[in-house]
Each structure stands twice: as C-alpha cells, then as structure tokens.
Scaffold this active site. Sequence first.
Site, short mmCIF file in Angstrom:
data_model
loop_
_atom_site.label_atom_id
_atom_site.label_comp_id
_atom_site.label_asym_id
_atom_site.label_seq_id
_atom_site.Cartn_x
_atom_site.Cartn_y
_atom_site.Cartn_z
N ARG A 60 -5.13 -14.01 1.08
CA ARG A 60 -4.79 -14.58 -0.23
C ARG A 60 -3.45 -15.30 -0.22
O ARG A 60 -3.13 -16.04 -1.15
CB ARG A 60 -4.87 -13.51 -1.32
CG ARG A 60 -6.30 -13.06 -1.61
CD ARG A 60 -6.35 -12.07 -2.74
NE ARG A 60 -5.62 -10.86 -2.45
CZ ARG A 60 -6.11 -9.82 -1.79
NH1 ARG A 60 -7.35 -9.84 -1.35
NH2 ARG A 60 -5.37 -8.75 -1.56
N GLU A 97 -0.72 4.12 4.12
CA GLU A 97 -0.73 5.47 3.54
C GLU A 97 -1.44 6.43 4.49
O GLU A 97 -0.96 7.52 4.77
CB GLU A 97 -1.43 5.41 2.19
CG GLU A 97 -1.14 6.60 1.31
CD GLU A 97 -1.85 6.48 -0.03
OE1 GLU A 97 -2.29 5.37 -0.37
OE2 GLU A 97 -1.95 7.52 -0.71
#
Length: 172
Positions: A60, A97
């Site tokens: 993006r 994470e």
Amino acid sequence: MQEDLKKYIRDVKDFPKEGIVFKDITTLLKEPKAIKATIDQLYEKAKDLKIDKVVAIESRGFMFGVMLAEKLGAGFVPIRKPKKLPADVFRQEYQLEYGSDIIEMHKDAITAGENILLHDDVLATGGTAKAACQLIEQAKGNIVQVSFLIELGFLEGKKMIEKYPIEALMRY
Ligand code: AMP
C-alpha cells in the site's frame, strides 16, 4: 483550505484479525479529488528536501510512493517481502507480535549519499518502518523524511524511528 482526508478513510473492525481496526485507504483511492489532495499534501511536506529517491513499502506504500516520486522528480524504489525481487538484495529481519518477518530491497537501488524519502500508508507499531530504515542505512542512503498517510498515535510507533523527521497527513 486543506482537504480533510479523514472522511475518505474507512474503518474496518476486526480485520485482518479480532481487535484490529483496519484503516482502509481504498475508499480514498476511489475518489479523484482525494487522490489529488493526498498527493498535493505529501508533496508540500517534501518539495524542498532535494529528494533523490522515494522508497516505499509493499504494497500500500507503492501507490502514493510512485505518484510522489514523479511529482518530486525523484526515482522510486520498492521494498518487498522475501523472494519477490529478482536481483541481489539487502535483507532485514524484524520482530512481530508473534514471530518475525523479513523485507528486502535491491542492493543497487540506492547510491551512497542519496537523499531518501521513505513512505508507507500506516505507521502502527513502527516495526516495519524501522526495518525499512535499516535497509536504507545498509545501502548508505540519507533518510531525510519518513512520511505516512496515517499515524496511529496510541501505538507510539514514532519511538521506533525517532531519529528521523516523521510526517503524517492524518493522526488517530
Ligand atoms: P507496524 O510495523 O506495526 O507499524 O505496521 C505497519 C504496516 O502494517 C504498514 O505497512 C501498514 O500497512 C500495516 N498496518 C498496521 N496496522 C494497520 C491498521 N490498523 N490499518 C491498516 N494498516 C495497518
């Protein structure tokens, strides 16, 4: 007056997983006047920086990254996920994470000392942007601005790249 771009951003709850509010820029991209306002605002922030290359992060970051490069009279360099770029690459691993990820950039994409603007759509935790800065440093580029469409301020991603000038068109 500056166009308020936030009205073009769609919040999608629980995408790609539960608990995430995804900032969808496709609703901005489908409006011609929003594309123009966005690129004009990015250009205003960078026009005096003598940028040689705009480097952008898959995927993006590519859309406005290319448009910005054209408007600045600069070159464009893609940073991609592993095994997508065909020639010799610099690689940078970074922590997520859970687990880790890798991004790559062609070794000959940047000449040492060139002025670089790094661009992506969203600054979240800052891990991706930091890894991208490390790739540019490996190539000895001079990072003069890191720009985003959207900064998620509550995630404090800025701290990961605080040694560089950071710009964002929208903050949440
Ligand atoms: P981070 O490394 O956490 O800063 O994540 C940055 C990358 O993940 C960017 O390339 C974004 O496109 C994407 N991203 C992270 N969080 C969001 C979000 N809430 N909405 C849209 N994109 C996101």
